[in-house]
Design a protein around this motif. Structure first.
Motif, PDB file in Angstrom:
ATOM      1  N   THR A 108     -30.195  15.335  69.506  1.00  0.00           N
ATOM      2  CA  THR A 108     -31.067  14.690  70.494  1.00  0.00           C
ATOM      3  C   THR A 108     -32.508  15.050  70.182  1.00  0.00           C
ATOM      4  O   THR A 108     -32.958  16.165  70.455  1.00  0.00           O
ATOM      5  N   GLU A 160     -35.381  13.243  71.129  1.00  0.00           N
ATOM      6  CA  GLU A 160     -36.392  12.798  72.089  1.00  0.00           C
ATOM      7  C   GLU A 160     -36.427  13.768  73.271  1.00  0.00           C
ATOM      8  O   GLU A 160     -35.429  13.912  73.984  1.00  0.00           O
ATOM      9  N   ASN A 188     -35.340  12.542  76.804  1.00  0.00           N
ATOM     10  CA  ASN A 188     -33.895  12.390  76.961  1.00  0.00           C
ATOM     11  C   ASN A 188     -33.218  13.741  77.155  1.00  0.00           C
ATOM     12  O   ASN A 188     -32.320  13.889  77.992  1.00  0.00           O
ATOM     13  N   GLU A 206     -30.209   8.827  71.500  1.00  0.00           N
ATOM     14  CA  GLU A 206     -30.464   7.516  72.089  1.00  0.00           C
ATOM     15  C   GLU A 206     -30.467   6.423  71.031  1.00  0.00           C
ATOM     16  O   GLU A 206     -29.923   5.341  71.218  1.00  0.00           O
ATOM     17  N   SER A 224     -24.371  -1.939  76.011  1.00  0.00           N
ATOM     18  CA  SER A 224     -24.254  -0.484  75.974  1.00  0.00           C
ATOM     19  C   SER A 224     -25.064   0.131  77.107  1.00  0.00           C
ATOM     20  O   SER A 224     -25.834  -0.549  77.785  1.00  0.00           O
ATOM     21  N   ASN A 244     -27.687   3.542  78.059  1.00  0.00           N
ATOM     22  CA  ASN A 244     -28.459   4.594  77.406  1.00  0.00           C
ATOM     23  C   ASN A 244     -27.761   5.936  77.626  1.00  0.00           C
ATOM     24  O   ASN A 244     -26.850   6.063  78.450  1.00  0.00           O
ATOM     25  N   VAL A 245     -28.173   6.938  76.883  1.00  0.00           N
ATOM     26  CA  VAL A 245     -27.439   8.199  76.883  1.00  0.00           C
ATOM     27  C   VAL A 245     -27.462   8.867  78.255  1.00  0.00           C
ATOM     28  O   VAL A 245     -26.466   9.471  78.677  1.00  0.00           O
TER      29      VAL A 245
END
Length: 260
Positions: free
Chosen positions: A118, A120, A123, A213, A239, A241-242
């Motif tokens: 990860t 970002e 996020n 992401e 989909s 997002n995470v």
């Protein structure tokens, strides 16, 4: 206000400013938070080592700072401590929480969020906040994930970085083996999984794996999990997002575990 000389106070500001960089945080074993929400959380969890505030911030946040030792700083010094466009003039230098993976696993965790690659910080911070809200026992960042103690990640966590153990593990393969040995079912979220979240036995303690992401969870990491799971969707979106996927999966796990 702390009774220290101007020279000493300036030196402390310079040392605190170094914590804006990853190398400085790792060298000192500390991190810097900005703003009322994060400073209040740092003080409440007794991790604040030093607090800095401008005159305006001292007046604005007087109740929050009551009883705290505060170093008064100029607006210019405040800007040197900030990575935001409009600094509020309130900061705290904090010790990193001392929890380790060994400690977390020894406590027989029921719910763990693993953020894989990860990059970002927003996020990562959001995942920490979700994990805290759902009562997770830990958040673990692995495979070159972002430093969870950088400014943007801290702000996105909204103080949750102080409430839930946040750990870093260098390698997902080793981490997954350790989680499994501790009795956790390791579950990976993927779009192409055959198993729907509705069909998963969530009464078992679970470590959920979430990918980045941009690229999702790498196939070789997903293959290491005990089970690959997809979140069922009935609308037109391709989909989630995470953060949305994590919120749904952790909510379902937490709800089932709380039912006993």
């Amino acid at each position: 206000m702390s009774p220290v000389s101007l020279t000493e106070r300036s030196a402390r500001v310079v040392a605190a400013a170094k914590l804006l960089r990853l190398a400085g945080r790792r060298r000192a074993g500390r991190f810097l938070v900005e703003g009322a929400n994060l400073v209040e959380a740092a003080l409440r969890h007794r991790l604040a080592v030093e607090v800095f505030a401008t005159d305006a911030a001292m007046s604005r946040f007087a109740d929050l700072l009551a009883g705290a030792e505060v170093h008064l700083i100029t607006d210019k010094a405040a800007k040197s401590l900030s990575d935001t466009v409009t600094p509020v003039g309130l900061y705290a230098v904090c010790d990193r929480p001392s929890a380790s993976l060994v400690d977390v696993l020894a406590d027989r965790p029921q719910l763990v969020l693993v953020a894989v690659a990860t990059s970002e910080p927003g996020n990562a911070g959001t995942l920490i906040r979700i994990a805290d809200a759902m009562g997770a026992d830990a958040v673990i960042l692995t495979d070159d994930s972002v430093d969870p103690f950088n400014g943007k990640c801290l702000r996105a966590s909204a103080g949750s970085v102080f409430s839930v153990p946040v750990l870093e593990a260098p390698d997902s393969r080793t981490l997954i083996a350790e989680l499994r040995s501790a009795g956790l079912a390791v579950r990976a979220t993927t779009l192409d999984a055959e198993t729907s979240l509705d069909a998963v036995d969530l009464t078992r303690p679970t470590a959920w794996l979430f990918g980045s992401e941009a690229h999702g969870l790498a196939s070789d990491v997903a293959a290491l999990a005990d089970e690959r799971v997809r979140v069922p969707m009935w609308g037109g979106a391709e989909s989630l997002n995470v953060a949305a996927a994590a919120a749904i999966c952790l909510y379902e796990s937490a709800r089932t575990l709380r039912r006993g």
